[in-house]
Enzyme design. Structure first.
Site, PDB file in Angstrom:
ATOM      1  N   SER A  10      44.721  47.585  43.511  1.00  0.00           N
ATOM      2  CA  SER A  10      45.582  48.754  43.356  1.00  0.00           C
ATOM      3  C   SER A  10      44.720  49.950  42.963  1.00  0.00           C
ATOM      4  CB  SER A  10      46.623  48.493  42.279  1.00  0.00           C
ATOM      5  OG  SER A  10      45.951  48.379  41.030  1.00  0.00           O
ATOM      6  N   LYS A  11      45.383  51.061  42.795  1.00  0.00           N
ATOM      7  CA  LYS A  11      44.677  52.307  42.459  1.00  0.00           C
ATOM      8  C   LYS A  11      43.751  52.132  41.270  1.00  0.00           C
ATOM      9  CE  LYS A  11      46.222  56.744  43.810  1.00  0.00           C
ATOM     10  NZ  LYS A  11      47.455  57.297  44.243  1.00  0.00           N
TER      11      LYS A  11
END
Ligand code: GLU
Length: 487
Positions: free
Chosen positions: A254-255
């Site tokens: 994820s980010k």
């Protein structure tokens, strides 16, 4: 069908070119280059509501940044075009209608509202989701009536209710799905656009694609594709579903792990060569230990057999390490040229230009070993080019010293500097090291004050080398300016 390998990268322009996405492109490209085949880019833009403006340009920009050139596709054309699905709509429609005529697909008139209620009901009864096949067995008269009323319809594929669908995956071996887990999915939407499943199969067939390398998330769609191939009497390509990319904590990337647009890495100053090497090892390996590989080594050695099944760990730390290694491997003059272009872009407009490459050549050795990403350059060396504003500079007074002591230390430094005959790092050190002792301060304290006075920064390349490159006049002037500001 050709004997030549033809692989495609088929992005949907629905967002940024993320790491996982570009890894697919890169593996496909490597496979094409390794086998002497063709690498094709096809734009899958059939989900109009999800299309994001600028996404296509970013995706192609990411490929260009990494030098993943394509043999056919947007901008370059080719014999199998158009390579943008929204320009091929008639093709899909004709094929979908043909399947309806053959009884392998059917019109579905269910309204969105009905489908919503159906889903709600399924959730309530804890039934698996999926279309309930209401329109699968409509009679001819029923269909005629609905058509007369001009009720919008989609075309659904008649997926077998019983049995299994299996296929061979080059990475996973035989993969089987029970047919009851797949519903009669939509092939053609009411707006005339195909869904991914139909368009993907039709194009892979018409473009003579031999190998489909794509993310694992598409594995569960593959039985649908296999059955469409069957229904159309096409030979499916060979499939290779690439392993997931996970964060260091093994959760989905994820980010917060660094799953951002690949172009952001470009903007953060990562080198394309390092990114290339890093992405190539996200799920593929030469052996158990080789990390640094040039693009040509990767082309020579890439094979589908050595792509793993297990999730590949994305480590930003490793990427950064790799990037630093690539920077260190660069020649000093190559690095200077890159530094020059960064400084040209980033130093304020009032900097004296052109920025001298000869001068940069003297700075490069001071930072070559410590640079991790190119974006650190400006912050690290701007004081070589700019005046230091705001005297006294922040951080001048070292821990354990006060203003008076600092002033004294700088005055003595200024005196000592007048004695330096040839302005070089060694001589400067020979004079300033003993000064600390005379002043009864730590060398770290004295050098810290001098550093801040001369550069305006607390962290810089090594002090004496920096002073040598900055030159006698500037160093003396900055020390004297600092003294004046303290007085
Ligand atoms: N358009 C799909 C994507 O963006 C392509 C999947 C495939 O390669 O079949 O991931």
């Amino acid at each position: 069908m050709t004997n030549q390998v033809r692989v495609r990268y088929a992005p949907s322009p629905t967002g940024d070119p993320h790491v996982g996405n570009i890894r697919t492109a890169l593996f496909s490209w490597l496979y094409a280059r390794h086998t002497g085949g063709k690498f094709i880019v096809r734009i899958e833009d059939t989900d109009v509501s999800r299309t994001v403006e600028g996404a296509l340009e970013s995706i192609l920009g990411a490929l260009e940044w990494l030098d993943l050139d394509w043999d056919e596709g947007p901008k370059v054309g080719g014999n199998y075009g158009p390579y943008v699905q929204s320009e091929r709509l008639d093709l899909y429609k004709d094929i979908a209608e043909k399947l309806v005529a053959e009884g392998k697909a059917y019109y579905c008139y269910c309204t969105p509202e009905r489908l919503r209620l159906m889903r709600e009901d399924q959730t309530q009864r804890k039934q698996p989701p999926g279309y309930d096949r209401t329109c699968r067995d409509l009679t001819k008269t029923e269909i005629e009536k609905l058509a007369e009323e001009q009720i919008p319809h989609v075309i659904r594929f008649k997926f077998p209710v019983d049995g299994e669908t299996s296929f061979n995956d080059l990475i996973r071996g035989e993969v089987k799905f029970s047919n009851h887990t797949v519903d009669d999915f939509v092939m053609l939407k009411s707006d005339g656009y195909p869904t991914y499943h139909l368009a993907n199969v039709v194009d892979d067939h018409l473009m003579d694609i031999t190998h489909v390398l794509r993310a694992e998330e598409w594995l569960s769609s593959t039985p649908k594709h296999v059955k469409i191939y069957d229904a159309l009497g096409y030979n499916p390509p060979l499939f290779a579903h690439l392993p997931l990319i996970l964060g260091p904590d093994r959760s989905k990337l994820s980010k917060r792990h660094g799953e951002v647009s690949v172009l952001q890495y470009r903007d953060m100053g990562y080198l394309p060569e390092a990114m290339f090497n890093f992405l190539a090892l996200l799920g593929w390996s030469l052996d158990d230990h080789t990390e640094l590989m040039s693009i040509s080594d990767l082309i020579d050695n890439f094979s589908i057999e050595r792509i793993g099944k297990a999730g590949a760990i994305f480590s930003l730390e490793k990427l950064t390490w790799m990037n630093g290694t690539y920077i260190r491997q660069m020649s000093s003059s190559e690095l200077s040229t890159k530094i020059k272009s960064i400084l040209d872009d980033t130093l304020p407009d009032n900097t004296i230009r052109p920025i001298s490459l000869d001068y940069i050549n003297t700075i490069t050795p001071l930072i070559h070993e410590r640079l991790k990403t190119m974006s650190e350059v400006t912050e690290l060396v701007d004081f070589f080019f700019l005046d230091i504003p705001n005297y006294p500079p922040e951080g001048l007074i070292q821990k354990g010293m006060d203003e008076i002591q600092t002033l004294e230390a700088l005055r003595r430094t200024s005196d000592e500097l007048t004695r330096v005959q040839s302005w070089n790092a060694e001589k400067l050190e020979n004079i300033l090291r003993p000064l600390a002792e005379k002043l009864e301060v730590k060398t770290g304290q004295l050098f810290g004050s001098i550093r801040v006075a001369i550069t305006g920064k607390k962290a810089t390349p090594p002090l004496f080398e920096t002073m040598e490159v900055l030159g006698e006049d500037i160093c003396k002037k900055r020390i004297n300016d600092t003294i004046a500001s303290l007085e």
